[in-house]
Scaffold this active site. Structure first.
Site, PDB file in Angstrom:
ATOM      1  N   ASP A 294       0.859  -1.170   0.000  1.00 36.79           N
ATOM      2  CA  ASP A 294       0.000   0.000   0.000  1.00 36.79           C
ATOM      3  C   ASP A 294       0.906   1.235   0.000  1.00 36.79           C
ATOM      4  O   ASP A 294       2.112   1.146   0.235  1.00 36.79           O
ATOM      5  CB  ASP A 294      -0.957  -0.029   1.210  1.00 36.79           C
ATOM      6  CG  ASP A 294      -2.163   0.846   0.987  1.00 36.79           C
ATOM      7  OD1 ASP A 294      -3.168   0.685   1.693  1.00 36.79           O
ATOM      8  OD2 ASP A 294      -2.108   1.703   0.067  1.00 36.79           O
TER       9      ASP A 294
HETATM   10  C1  GLC Z   1      -4.324   4.332  -0.280  1.00 32.82           C
HETATM   11  C2  GLC Z   1      -5.196   3.191   0.182  1.00 32.82           C
HETATM   12  C3  GLC Z   1      -5.293   2.082  -0.814  1.00 32.82           C
HETATM   13  C4  GLC Z   1      -5.254   2.667  -2.202  1.00 32.82           C
HETATM   14  C5  GLC Z   1      -3.855   3.218  -2.420  1.00 32.82           C
HETATM   15  C6  GLC Z   1      -3.688   3.882  -3.787  1.00 32.82           C
HETATM   16  O1  GLC Z   1      -3.563   4.827   0.767  1.00 32.82           O
HETATM   17  O2  GLC Z   1      -4.923   2.611   1.451  1.00 32.82           O
HETATM   18  O3  GLC Z   1      -6.512   1.375  -0.551  1.00 32.82           O
HETATM   19  O4  GLC Z   1      -5.546   1.693  -3.176  1.00 32.82           O
HETATM   20  O5  GLC Z   1      -3.490   4.136  -1.397  1.00 32.82           O
HETATM   21  O6  GLC Z   1      -4.507   4.999  -3.884  1.00 32.82           O
END
Ligand code: GLC
Length: 754
Positions: A294
């Site tokens: 993430d």
């Molecule tokens: C965010 C979220 C994740 C998302 C990613 C890209 O922080 O936790 O669910 O897909 O970043 O945007």
């Protein structure tokens, strides 16, 4: 296909055991040339391999001049030198094509980029937020909604979505409950599979299907105190019976990728958790896609006190099985050194890279890197009128009727003297929810517009503004707590009304990521306004807009009709009007328990009995001295404009480990409607204490007035078994209680011995 994959993975491991990363492999050309991805891998330098494991956020207007300095210049230089495998938050055919051309034409090996985006509940046209969609319990509609999202996003160059989010959560304080499927693993698993099917279709190489992501692996929804990013501590029984099943279901549905999580699970940051990622996901479950971290979660292992610096974080993440690094810069800056110093085995790198190349191959990006850059599709698909129809249908089905005393609802369009109150009734952005990166502000049909579209005559008084500054995805929402403008005028108008429709709740940016709340009531002056209106008019229809269960206890005791309208997306106002005026008979059922008080949270239906379930005349039982144990509205709850009767429940053993269940459901009211018939079980005595009830089946049926239908379920070992304290799935014979009904509380029961 799978055999080829296994063979190629074997070849990769063989290559990396025999050759160091700078030498060419010493396998025969014939063995390598069987698989173009393995052949490509064999040509790659270590830097190029690590490039495939690196994902950057879109960093400049790619159709503009190349950036000359700072982060953007470094990323641009990496892109041109083949050290970027993926990008996120880039969309639009022109922008995507420009970047893809750099990757394909200007780098040594011309490996195409995979473009990811959060396509969570639609893209330009928005469906209801995921938690609302689940309230429809309509798996086909949920699949079609994801399909629409894939159609629209792929038309704008996207080939990968970071969805479905399949984190089970029992805690409405956590803002991301809006993004998931609620508290139940059985329902969450089926919804996860439906969404994967919707996004990926049957052929990933088509230009209208996109790779899906099961996220966040794992335990993110069990953040302590409901505070986002907080530690999660769960035992093996909860991990295997509640948290992991939806991920396993998505893996079984061939989900292309998995995203790991920000949180520690039992003390280990998920991004650095080898047990989760290698032993369970890639090992036991045989997951063949790739794991993306993430946003920055690799680097966050430093803050977790798990990595001493970014190089250490790169080593931990790579060795734990993280394959691609989203915006940590850990891999791109330190992985080569880590391999050279022997801290990371090249076989891990090769395995990660091959997994990534395979998904790009499955998407058809090697056949045609510009497959998703179709200008004609981009002009029409994201705005197709069929999509408005689809999301309106989804929104109607997502609405849950919580109370309807004396048949206050449905209203007649001939109804005179309606007053509509609430700032949210005019809102055209808030109903889109917080995860709507691709859509445009102000594109939701408001409640006001929905009523106007039905030629309903009404007066509107907004009452005080809900927010005192414009809200956005990344900033705190500033709730208006002192500007009372409009308050008195609203109450005055209510006094003269025959019926008052009040639209209250959360702003769309009050739930979602980084949006935890300690108070689940109406924000701002809304509760005060509701009570003031009640003082002058009893006939109130309350429409609740929220991204999570709110505490509606006062309303339940004082308001005759309550409708849970979540954040319903682009067609919000039309769908709400369809339900309020009876064009659609509400059929939604809650995917999460609604508490009486935030002090009860986490609260959920599939709880353990405890040794002192009570009640008792003495205090020595499991209860609160200041509140009931019971929720305000239980999991699976939702009313209809008609009434249903359940009868004839029969459960018979159809084998040593299976039960056949039959019952009859009748529509005894005057309106056709859809009912979600729910099946629960309890394993009365087992080697692990089992929940007092668990959802193990449901069927949504349409019944005309006076019509009856026999509904049948088959319970097999899969439904009757459970994971024990070792994480092993077992079935134990014995007594089972079988329960059926319209929700998890009002149930007909029978017992059976296996
Ligand atoms: C965010 C979220 C994740 C998302 C990613 C890209 O922080 O936790 O669910 O897909 O970043 O945007």
């Amino acid at each position: 296909m799978i055999e080829t994959k296994k063979l190629s993975l074997f070849l990769v491991i063989l290559i990396s055991m025999i050759s160091c990363h700078k030498q060419t492999q010493n396998l025969s050309e014939t063995e390598i040339s069987n698989d173009p991805m393995v052949e490509l891998l064999a040509k790659m330098t270590l830097e190029e391999k690590i490039g495939q494991m690196t994902q950057y956020n879109g960093f400049w207007d790619s159709t503009g001049p190349a950036p000359k300095e700072g982060d953007a210049k470094e990323k641009y230089d990496h892109l041109k030198s083949g050290r970027v495998g993926s990008m996120l938050n880039v969309s639009g055919v022109k922008e995507v094509r420009k970047l893809q051309e750099i990757a394909v034409k200007e780098t040594r090996l011309g490996i195409p980029i995979i473009f990811g985006l959060d396509v969570i509940h639609g893209h330009k046209t928005l469906a209801p937020i995921p938690l609302a969609e689940v309230a429809s319990w309509d798996l086909d509609a949920i699949e079609q909604s994801a399909r629409m999202g894939a159609e629209e996003a792929s038309a704008r160059g996207i080939n990968w979505t970071f969805a479905p989010m399949v984190d089970i959560s029992r805690d409405a304080r956590w803002g991301r409950v809006m993004e998931g499927a609620g508290e139940d693993p059985y329902l969450g698993s089926l919804v996860g599979k439906a969404r994967v099917r919707g996004f990926q279709g049957t052929d990933l190489s088509k230009n209208n299907t996109i790779a899906a992501t099961a996220k966040h692996f794992a335990g993110y929804g069990f953040a302590e105190s409901g505070r986002d990013y907080n530690a999660a501590d769960v035992g093996t029984v909860t991990l295997f019976n509640t948290i992991l099943p939806p991920f396993k279901a998505c893996v079984d549905e061939n989900v292309a990728t998995v995203m790991n999580a920000f949180n520690t699970l039992n003390g280990i940051p998920a991004t650095g958790d080898e047990y989760l990622q290698r032993d369970i996901l890639k090992g036991e479950w045989g997951f063949e896609g790739f794991i993306i971290s993430d946003w920055g979660s690799g680097a966050e292992m430093i803050a977790h006190g798990f990595a001493k610096d970014l190089e250490h974080a790169a080593i931990l993440a790579a060795n734990a099985g993280s394959d691609m690094d989203m915006e940590s810069y850990a891999f791109v800056k330190h992985l080569a050194t880590a391999v050279d110093s022997g801290h990371v085995d090249i076989k891990h790198i090769d395995d990660s890279v091959l997994r990534i190349l395979r998904i790009k191959e499955a998407l058809g990006l090697f056949d045609d890197p510009y497959r998703y850059c179709d200008k004609e599709r981009e002009k029409t698909v994201p705005y197709h009128e069929d999509h408005a129809t689809l999301v309106r249908d989804m929104a109607k089905k997502s609405i849950v009727l919580l109370k309807n005393e004396d048949r206050t609802l449905p209203l007649s369009t001939e109804q005179k003297n309606i007053v509509v109150i609430g700032d949210l009734a005019q809102e055209k952005t808030s109903p889109l929810g917080s995860w709507r990166i691709g859509s445009d502000d102000g594109t939701a049909i408001s409640v006001i517009e929905g009523l106007e579209a039905k030629d309903v005559k009404f007066k509107y008084k907004s009452g005080p503004a809900l927010i005192s500054q414009p809200a956005s995805f990344i900033n705190e929402v500033i709730i208006n707590k002192d500007d009372r403008t409009g308050f008195d005028a609203a109450v005055k108008a209510a006094k003269k009304a025959d019926v008052v429709v009040m639209v209250l709740g959360e702003h769309g940016f009050q739930s979602g990521e980084g949006r935890s709340r300690t108070d689940l009531g109406f924000p701002g002056m809304q509760q005060e306004l509701l009570e003031a209106v009640k003082e002058v008019n009893d006939n109130i229809v309350l429409v609740v807009m929220s991204g999570r269960p709110l505490v509606l206890t006062w309303a339940e005791e004082n308001v005759p009709a309550i409708v849970q309208a979540w954040q319903l997306g682009t067609e919000s106002g039309n769908a709400i009007a369809d339900v309020l005026f009876g064009e659609y008979n509400p059929s939604g059922k809650l995917p999460m328990t609604f508490p009486r008080d935030v002090g009860q949270v986490p609260i959920y239906y599939n709880k353990l009995n405890t040794g002192r379930p009570g009640p008792s005349d003495l205090v020595f039982w499991s209860h609160y001295i200041d509140e009931s144990n019971n929720p305000l509205y239980p999991f699976g709850y939702g009313l209809s404009y008609t009434q249903y009767k359940y009868s004839g429940l029969k459960a018979v053993a159809s084998g040593p480990k299976s039960i056949t269940v039959d019952l009859t459901v009748s529509n005894v009211g005057e309106m056709a409607g859809e009912e979600v018939v729910q099946l629960y079980i309890q394993d009365k005595v087992a080697s692990v204490s089992r929940p007092i009830k668990e959802l193990k089946g449901f069927e949504k049926i349409m019944l005309q007035p006076g019509e009856s239908k026999v509904v049948s379920f088959e319970l097999t070992e899969q439904e009757l078994g459970f994971f024990n304290t070792k994480g092993t799935f077992i079935f134990e014979p014995g007594e089972f209680t079988v329960m059926v009904g319209p929700n998890s509380r009002d149930l007909s029961t029978t017992t059976i011995e296996l």
